[in-house]
Design an enzyme around this catalytic site. Structure first.
Site, PDB file in Angstrom:
ATOM      1  CB  SER A   1       0.943   8.954 -14.147  1.00  0.00           C
ATOM      2  OG  SER A   1       1.452   9.547 -15.319  1.00  0.00           O
ATOM      3  CE  LYS A   2      -6.644   7.062 -17.789  1.00  0.00           C
ATOM      4  NZ  LYS A   2      -7.981   7.055 -17.454  1.00  0.00           N
ATOM      5  NE  ARG A   3       0.997  14.037 -17.356  1.00  0.00           N
ATOM      6  CZ  ARG A   3       2.066  14.180 -16.572  1.00  0.00           C
ATOM      7  NH1 ARG A   3       3.259  14.258 -17.092  1.00  0.00           N
ATOM      8  NH2 ARG A   3       1.924  14.259 -15.264  1.00  0.00           N
TER       9      ARG A   3
END
Ligand code: GLU
Length: 477
Positions: free
Chosen positions: A244-246
């Site tokens: 994910s982006k995180r």
């Protein structure tokens, strides 16, 4: 290693310009490039912009810019699918003539109802082929579907990474190759383009594996020879799920802005899903020399930002302060130097040199040097507790006097003064050095204290020591 030109290897990177270049796609581009360079083949780029509403020129520019940043440049002019509609129409016409495809007049509503009916019985296997036998000359909107041959049992994908993967005939419905507005679909254009561009090896993400049997059927129907396929495992999150982006799944341009070096990112991504023994650090030359598709692992590789940071730090330390400053101004903060109002260029270069061993990214330099520009906002409590005692005030007072007396404010002179104070006061040198670090930077984790004093200069050093004295005195009251 001398590599001779190899006409038979042609690979391509085919991004869709619906967003900036993502690091996962960059890895696909890199593996293609490495394979081409290793074998002496050609590396091509094709912009897959047939999804007109979602494709944007700004993304085309940004993708090409990111590839350039990492020195991934195609050997032939970039191909744009949007320039090739005539070719697609010609091939569709040919397929219609040879009855490999048919017009499907089923409305979305009809399709939905039939699907729901079959799903309720657990018998839905994709489009039911109804329009294979309807009058093809009738009026009305239609899509064009590929007629999956009845006489095959399965389609086998021979993947260079995953081996043979068989897809049953039932798993492959009569798929759409042109929508009702006439626009061709991904599976169709990718096949026509790869054949036209004489692509020998299709190296791409594993997420596209399920499209490959359809493309193989199309290759055969069009009379094209089928290329070799290599589906690269996906990049996973550190916990093993979807990245994910995180976790770091951002665009290459974000990494550039955040102070990652292109060589470090290339090195990191190359090792993500590919290995050459235990080696971790590779020059581009080595990557080209060692890269092989057999070296690509079958399982997904977990993204590890700490490892990327470590490599980035390693590559930063290889650069001169001048080069670092140039990169900071080019990629991270174009106003960096002009916004440093206290330090001149020479001082900034010295600070870069001093902090080079301690940073992970170019952005760290900006943060450190900008915060270093102003007086420490506060002094580390643990540092104060450990290194400041009743004798510190006198030590700092003495230091202010001694440093003021130095005319040539160089490392040797400064170090002599500090050592003298430690002797005169009968304290270990650390009880002079650590309070000095606190006074100058607010922490005790800084580069060498003599270097720091010399770099920020006599006046500023004395000013900070005096401010620290005031602070200690105010604490006593
Ligand atoms: N354009 C596709 C994508 O960006 C890749 C197509 C391919 O490599 O076959 O996902």
């Amino acid at each position: 290693m001398a590599i001779t030109k190899n006409e038979s290897v042609r690979v391509r990177f085919a991004p869709s310009p619906t967003g900036h270049l993502h690091i996962g796609s960059l890895r696909t581009a890199l593996f293609n490039l490495l394979y081409a360079r290793h074998t002496g083949g050609s590396f091509l780029v094709r912009i897959e912009d047939t999804d007109l509403p979602r494709s944007k020129k700004e993304y085309v520019d940004s993708i090409l810019q990111s590839l350039k940043w990492i020195s991934i440049e195609p050997d032939e002019p970039v191909v744009f699918q949007s320039d090739r509609s005539q070719k697609y129409n010609d091939v569709i016409e040919h397929l219609v003539k040879n009855r490999h495809v048919y017009k499907c007049f089923c409305s979305q509503d009809d399709l939905k109802k039939r699907k729901e009916g079959l799903e309720a019985k657990g018998a839905y296997r994709g489009y039911d082929g109804r329009c294979r036998s309807v009058d093809q000359s009738q009026e009305g909107p239609y899509v064009i579907r590929f007629k999956v041959p009845n006489d095959i049992e399965k389609v086998v994908v021979s993947d260079l990474i995953r081996g043979e993967i068989a897809f049953d005939r039932e798993q492959i419905e009569d798929f759409v190759i042109a929508r009702s507005d006439g626009s061709p679909t991904y599976n169709f254009v990718v096949t026509v383009d790869d054949a036209d561009m004489k692509i020998s090896h299709v190296i791409r993400g594993e997420d596209l594996l399920s499209s490959t049997p359809k493309q193989i059927l199309l290759y055969k129907a069009c009379g094209y020879s089928v290329p070799k396929f290599a589906h690269i495992p996906l990049i996973l999150s550190p916990k093993g799920g979807r990245l994910s982006k995180r976790d770091g799944a951002t665009s290459v341009s974000e990494y550039t802005k955040n102070g990652y070096l292109s060589d470090a990112l290339v090195n990191y991504l190359a090792r993500l899903g590919w290995a050459h023994g235990d080696q971790e650090v590779f020059s581009m030359q080595e990557l080209i020399e060692y890269f092989s598709i057999e070296g690509v692992v079958k399982n997904g590789a977990a993204f590890d930002i700490e490892k990327l940071n470590w490599l980035n730090g390693l590559y930063i330390r290889e650069l001169s302060a001048k080069k670092i400053l140039e990169l900071i101004e080019k990629d991270v903060d174009s106003n960096f130097l002009s916004s440093c109002n206290k330090f001149d260029k020479e001082t900034v270069l010295s600070l870069i040199e001093l902090y080079k061993d301690r940073v992970k990214t170019l952005k760290d330099f900006v943060e450190i040097i900008c915060s270093f520009e102003s007086l420490p906002q506060d002094y580390s409590t643990s540092g104060m507790q450990k290194w400041v005692n009743e004798g510190t005030e006198e030590i700092v007072e003495k230091m202010v006097i001694k440093l003021s007396e130095i005319d040539a404010f160089y490392k040797e002179e400064v170090s002599e003064s500090l050592r003298d104070i430690s002797k005169e006061q009968g304290v270990k040198f650390a009880y002079v050095a650590q309070p000095t670090r606190l006074a100058l930077t607010g922490t005790v984790e800084s580069p060498g204290v003599f270097d720091l004093l010399v770099t920020i200069g006599k006046e500023e050093s004395i000013f900070r020591l005096k401010t620290f004295l005031d602070f200690m005195r105010s604490k006593k009251q």
